[in-house]
Design a protein around this motif. Structure first.
Motif, PDB file in Angstrom:
ATOM      1  N   PRO A   1      50.313  25.161  35.680  1.00 12.72           N
ATOM      2  CA  PRO A   1      49.060  25.304  36.512  1.00 12.72           C
ATOM      3  C   PRO A   1      48.042  26.776  35.619  1.00 12.72           C
ATOM      4  CG  PRO A   1      50.612  25.895  37.793  1.00 12.72           C
ATOM      5  CD  PRO A   1      51.450  25.727  36.624  1.00 12.72           C
ATOM      6  N   TYR A   2      47.333  26.583  34.983  1.00 13.71           N
ATOM      7  CA  TYR A   2      46.364  27.426  34.462  1.00 13.71           C
ATOM      8  C   TYR A   2      45.058  27.335  35.062  1.00 13.71           C
ATOM      9  CZ  TYR A   2      50.325  28.506  31.499  1.00 13.71           C
ATOM     10  OH  TYR A   2      51.622  28.680  30.947  1.00 13.71           O
ATOM     11  N   ARG A   3      44.270  28.509  35.142  1.00 12.42           N
ATOM     12  CA  ARG A   3      42.906  28.327  35.637  1.00 12.42           C
ATOM     13  C   ARG A   3      41.936  29.529  34.930  1.00 12.42           C
ATOM     14  NH1 ARG A   3      43.085  28.566  41.791  1.00 12.42           N
ATOM     15  NH2 ARG A   3      43.764  30.429  41.452  1.00 12.42           N
ATOM     16  N   PHE A   4      40.781  28.976  34.494  1.00 11.90           N
ATOM     17  CA  PHE A   4      39.971  29.823  33.767  1.00 11.90           C
ATOM     18  C   PHE A   4      39.307  30.848  34.951  1.00 11.90           C
ATOM     19  CE2 PHE A   4      39.715  26.384  30.892  1.00 11.90           C
ATOM     20  CZ  PHE A   4      39.504  27.076  29.549  1.00 11.90           C
ATOM     21  N   LEU A   5      38.710  31.931  34.346  1.00 18.69           N
ATOM     22  CA  LEU A   5      38.348  32.859  35.266  1.00 18.69           C
ATOM     23  C   LEU A   5      37.201  32.379  36.323  1.00 18.69           C
ATOM     24  CD1 LEU A   5      38.565  36.526  33.663  1.00 18.69           C
ATOM     25  CD2 LEU A   5      40.499  35.239  35.048  1.00 18.69           C
TER      26      LEU A   5
ATOM     27  N   THR B   1      33.909  34.275  44.297  1.00 20.36           N
ATOM     28  CA  THR B   1      33.245  34.472  45.768  1.00 20.36           C
ATOM     29  C   THR B   1      33.277  35.926  46.074  1.00 20.36           C
ATOM     30  OG1 THR B   1      35.470  33.872  46.882  1.00 20.36           O
ATOM     31  CG2 THR B   1      33.753  32.252  46.163  1.00 20.36           C
ATOM     32  N   GLN B   2      34.174  36.678  45.763  1.00 15.37           N
ATOM     33  CA  GLN B   2      34.603  38.059  46.199  1.00 15.37           C
ATOM     34  C   GLN B   2      34.264  38.989  45.399  1.00 15.37           C
ATOM     35  OE1 GLN B   2      38.157  38.416  48.355  1.00 15.37           O
ATOM     36  NE2 GLN B   2      38.096  36.646  49.536  1.00 15.37           N
TER      37      GLN B   2
ATOM     38  N   ARG C   1      35.790  47.214  58.611  1.00 17.30           N
ATOM     39  CA  ARG C   1      36.505  47.981  57.702  1.00 17.30           C
ATOM     40  C   ARG C   1      37.655  47.139  57.046  1.00 17.30           C
ATOM     41  NH1 ARG C   1      35.471  51.810  61.774  1.00 17.30           N
ATOM     42  NH2 ARG C   1      37.684  51.579  62.904  1.00 17.30           N
ATOM     43  N   LYS C   2      38.194  46.391  57.616  1.00 22.84           N
ATOM     44  CA  LYS C   2      39.393  45.521  56.813  1.00 22.84           C
ATOM     45  C   LYS C   2      38.624  44.750  55.729  1.00 22.84           C
ATOM     46  CE  LYS C   2      43.067  42.346  57.556  1.00 22.84           C
ATOM     47  NZ  LYS C   2      43.884  41.353  58.467  1.00 22.84           N
ATOM     48  N   LYS C   3      37.538  44.121  56.044  1.00 23.35           N
ATOM     49  CA  LYS C   3      36.710  43.321  55.069  1.00 23.35           C
ATOM     50  C   LYS C   3      36.413  44.223  53.977  1.00 23.35           C
ATOM     51  CE  LYS C   3      35.485  39.695  58.227  1.00 23.35           C
ATOM     52  NZ  LYS C   3      34.252  38.986  58.699  1.00 23.35           N
ATOM     53  N   PHE C   4      35.767  45.308  54.163  1.00 22.91           N
ATOM     54  CA  PHE C   4      35.411  46.637  53.243  1.00 22.91           C
ATOM     55  C   PHE C   4      36.275  46.796  52.233  1.00 22.91           C
ATOM     56  CE2 PHE C   4      34.549  51.045  52.176  1.00 22.91           C
ATOM     57  CZ  PHE C   4      33.286  50.918  51.681  1.00 22.91           C
ATOM     58  N   PHE C   5      37.370  47.076  52.701  1.00 23.24           N
ATOM     59  CA  PHE C   5      38.578  47.562  51.792  1.00 23.24           C
ATOM     60  C   PHE C   5      39.174  46.513  51.276  1.00 23.24           C
ATOM     61  CE2 PHE C   5      38.430  51.198  54.844  1.00 23.24           C
ATOM     62  CZ  PHE C   5      38.140  52.412  53.828  1.00 23.24           C
ATOM     63  N   GLY C   6      38.995  45.212  51.614  1.00 24.53           N
ATOM     64  CA  GLY C   6      39.940  44.002  51.290  1.00 24.53           C
ATOM     65  C   GLY C   6      39.292  42.993  50.396  1.00 24.53           C
ATOM     66  N   ASP C   7      37.860  42.936  50.886  1.00 22.34           N
ATOM     67  CA  ASP C   7      37.175  41.630  50.515  1.00 22.34           C
ATOM     68  C   ASP C   7      36.031  41.856  49.331  1.00 22.34           C
ATOM     69  OD1 ASP C   7      38.728  40.249  51.825  1.00 22.34           O
ATOM     70  OD2 ASP C   7      37.074  39.836  53.459  1.00 22.34           O
TER      71      ASP C   7
ATOM     72  N   GLY D   1      39.913  43.300  33.632  1.00 20.16           N
ATOM     73  CA  GLY D   1      40.870  42.811  32.955  1.00 20.16           C
ATOM     74  C   GLY D   1      41.556  41.561  33.425  1.00 20.16           C
ATOM     75  N   GLY D   2      40.646  40.473  34.021  1.00 22.82           N
ATOM     76  CA  GLY D   2      41.090  39.098  34.267  1.00 22.82           C
ATOM     77  C   GLY D   2      41.607  39.132  35.737  1.00 22.82           C
ATOM     78  N   CYS D   3      41.658  40.308  36.515  1.00 24.39           N
ATOM     79  CA  CYS D   3      42.185  40.297  37.818  1.00 24.39           C
ATOM     80  C   CYS D   3      41.296  40.878  38.798  1.00 24.39           C
ATOM     81  CB  CYS D   3      43.471  41.150  37.850  1.00 24.39           C
ATOM     82  SG  CYS D   3      44.845  40.631  36.705  1.00 24.39           S
ATOM     83  N   ALA D   4      41.329  40.462  39.896  1.00 21.43           N
ATOM     84  CA  ALA D   4      40.489  41.186  41.121  1.00 21.43           C
ATOM     85  C   ALA D   4      41.094  41.970  41.612  1.00 21.43           C
ATOM     86  CB  ALA D   4      40.071  39.753  41.953  1.00 21.43           C
ATOM     87  N   TYR D   5      40.270  43.315  41.926  1.00 20.79           N
ATOM     88  CA  TYR D   5      40.857  44.472  42.441  1.00 20.79           C
ATOM     89  C   TYR D   5      39.796  44.644  43.693  1.00 20.79           C
ATOM     90  CZ  TYR D   5      43.492  45.558  38.389  1.00 20.79           C
ATOM     91  OH  TYR D   5      44.904  45.356  37.410  1.00 20.79           O
ATOM     92  N   SER D   6      40.188  44.937  44.819  1.00 16.84           N
ATOM     93  CA  SER D   6      39.699  45.548  46.083  1.00 16.84           C
ATOM     94  C   SER D   6      39.820  47.167  46.012  1.00 16.84           C
ATOM     95  CB  SER D   6      40.195  44.884  47.120  1.00 16.84           C
ATOM     96  OG  SER D   6      41.596  45.196  47.348  1.00 16.84           O
ATOM     97  N   LEU D   7      39.031  47.519  46.964  1.00 12.92           N
ATOM     98  CA  LEU D   7      39.177  49.153  47.205  1.00 12.92           C
ATOM     99  C   LEU D   7      40.676  49.379  47.656  1.00 12.92           C
ATOM    100  CD1 LEU D   7      35.993  49.657  49.151  1.00 12.92           C
ATOM    101  CD2 LEU D   7      36.491  50.527  46.633  1.00 12.92           C
ATOM    102  N   SER D   8      41.256  48.421  48.653  1.00  5.17           N
ATOM    103  CA  SER D   8      42.614  48.847  48.852  1.00  5.17           C
ATOM    104  C   SER D   8      43.480  48.349  47.481  1.00  5.17           C
ATOM    105  CB  SER D   8      42.837  47.801  50.113  1.00  5.17           C
ATOM    106  OG  SER D   8      44.368  48.112  50.376  1.00  5.17           O
ATOM    107  N   ALA D   9      43.422  47.680  46.613  1.00  7.48           N
ATOM    108  CA  ALA D   9      44.109  47.498  45.682  1.00  7.48           C
ATOM    109  C   ALA D   9      44.154  48.665  44.805  1.00  7.48           C
ATOM    110  CB  ALA D   9      43.917  46.069  45.118  1.00  7.48           C
TER     111      ALA D   9
END
Length: 330
Positions: free
Chosen positions: A49-53, A61-62, A166-172, A178-186
């Protein structure tokens, strides 16, 4: 009807074409056009299973650096993009942040041309290569990016009003890098803290198969806590960081934070009032409270540090942690 029999040469030819297709797929994957849904491999033949970005629901969405979708032009070198982002950030801070770095004019930032250029430049991060960055480059880039992402989140989504916001702010609120999603928390806990659990969480940001773990620092960098600014009054001063001077700049940030309220000592009362940041991330600074306080003492004025360490060694020092002021740093 007789079955069709493939000749050996045709079978071998098909095998070669299959191998070429797999190799081509791996090249596309290495350029971050698509990825394995479970991050189990880069690209393999078979029922995988592969998926285009463009089809990744989290990214679409985020992530807030894809206003025009995933760009397909070849990305520029990471160092070049990081340098341009840093220069734009410095220009914004010089114009719209107080001299001490503790007050930010978010309304003016939102409408300025430099901020618009900054957002456009972040689009170039979508398929950039991050694995080759040095420790110093990672520190400077991700600290600067975190601070500007926080500003972007605040002017886009507003100031978080309570714990759930705040949880949404840091996480969403995320960028695709580089092809990956990064939140502030990440960025904070996954990259800059070497994939450590966030406060009050049971799991680490990145699992074993997570591609982002390849970008994470090898160990936590405690001084980043004096540089990461999420838009609160109790946070550190806002400033830009450069890969060439990152360790010196982080030391300066630590001194500025600790000497300006991060650690307040009353020798006569034998009381130390400590920023809650040092409590939330205590494992980055030491194995116990005494080690954490000794670490913080390094950033006091020399005379104050010596006096504090003497109190810590010879008396029953009472330690209290300051309430954290989540108010916007305007």
């Amino acid at each position: 009807m007789f079955p069709t029999v493939l000749s050996p040469s045709l079978t071998f030819s098909g095998y070669i074409l299959s191998m070429q297709a797999v190799e081509f797929g791996r090249k596309l994957a290495s350029k971050h056009f698509f990825r394995h849904v479970l991050d189990e491999n880069d690209f393999e033949d078979g029922n995988q299973p592969y998926r285009f970005l463009d089809h990744d629901p989290v990214i679409m969405t985020q992530c807030y650096n894809i206003p025009r979708g995933i760009i397909d032009v070849a990305p520029k070198p990471m160092a070049e993009i990081a340098s341009r982002l840093r220069k734009l950030s410095c220009a914004i801070f010089e114009a719209y942040v107080s001299e001490d770095g503790r007050h930010v004019d978010y309304r003016s930032i939102q409408g300025c041309e430099e901020f618009k250029r900054y957002i456009r430049t972040t689009e170039e991060l979508q398929r950039v290569e991050t694995s080759d960055l040095s420790r110093e480059e990672k520190l400077a880039f991700f600290i600067n990016l975190y601070n500007m992402m926080a500003i972007h989140a605040l002017v886009t989504c507003g100031h978080p009003a309570g714990p759930l916001d705040r949880k949404k702010f840091f996480g969403d609120f995320k960028y695709v890098i580089g092809g990956c999603a990064y939140s502030l928390s990440a960025i904070e806990n996954g990259i800059l803290r070497g994939n450590q659990r966030p406060p009050y969480n049971l799991v680490k940001p990145f699992g074993q198969k997570d591609q982002r773990s390849k970008v994470a620092l090898s160990y936590p960098e405690p001084l980043v806590h004096f540089a990461l600014v999420c838009g609160t009054k109790s946070g550190p001063a806002l400033r830009c960081y450069s890969p060439g001077n990152i360790d010196k700049e982080l030391m300066e940030a630590a001194r500025d934070f600790v000497r300006n309220g991060g650690l307040i000592v009353d020798p006569e009362a034998k009381v130390a009032s400590v920023s809650k940041i040092l409590r939330w991330y205590n494992t980055d600074f030491g194995k116990n409270e005494t080690e954490v306080l000794k670490h913080a003492a390094n950033y006091l004025e020399p005379a104050a540090s010596e006096q504090f360490l003497e109190l810590l060694a010879n008396t029953q020092l009472k330690v209290s942690y300051q309430p954290y002021d989540w108010s916007l740093n305007i």
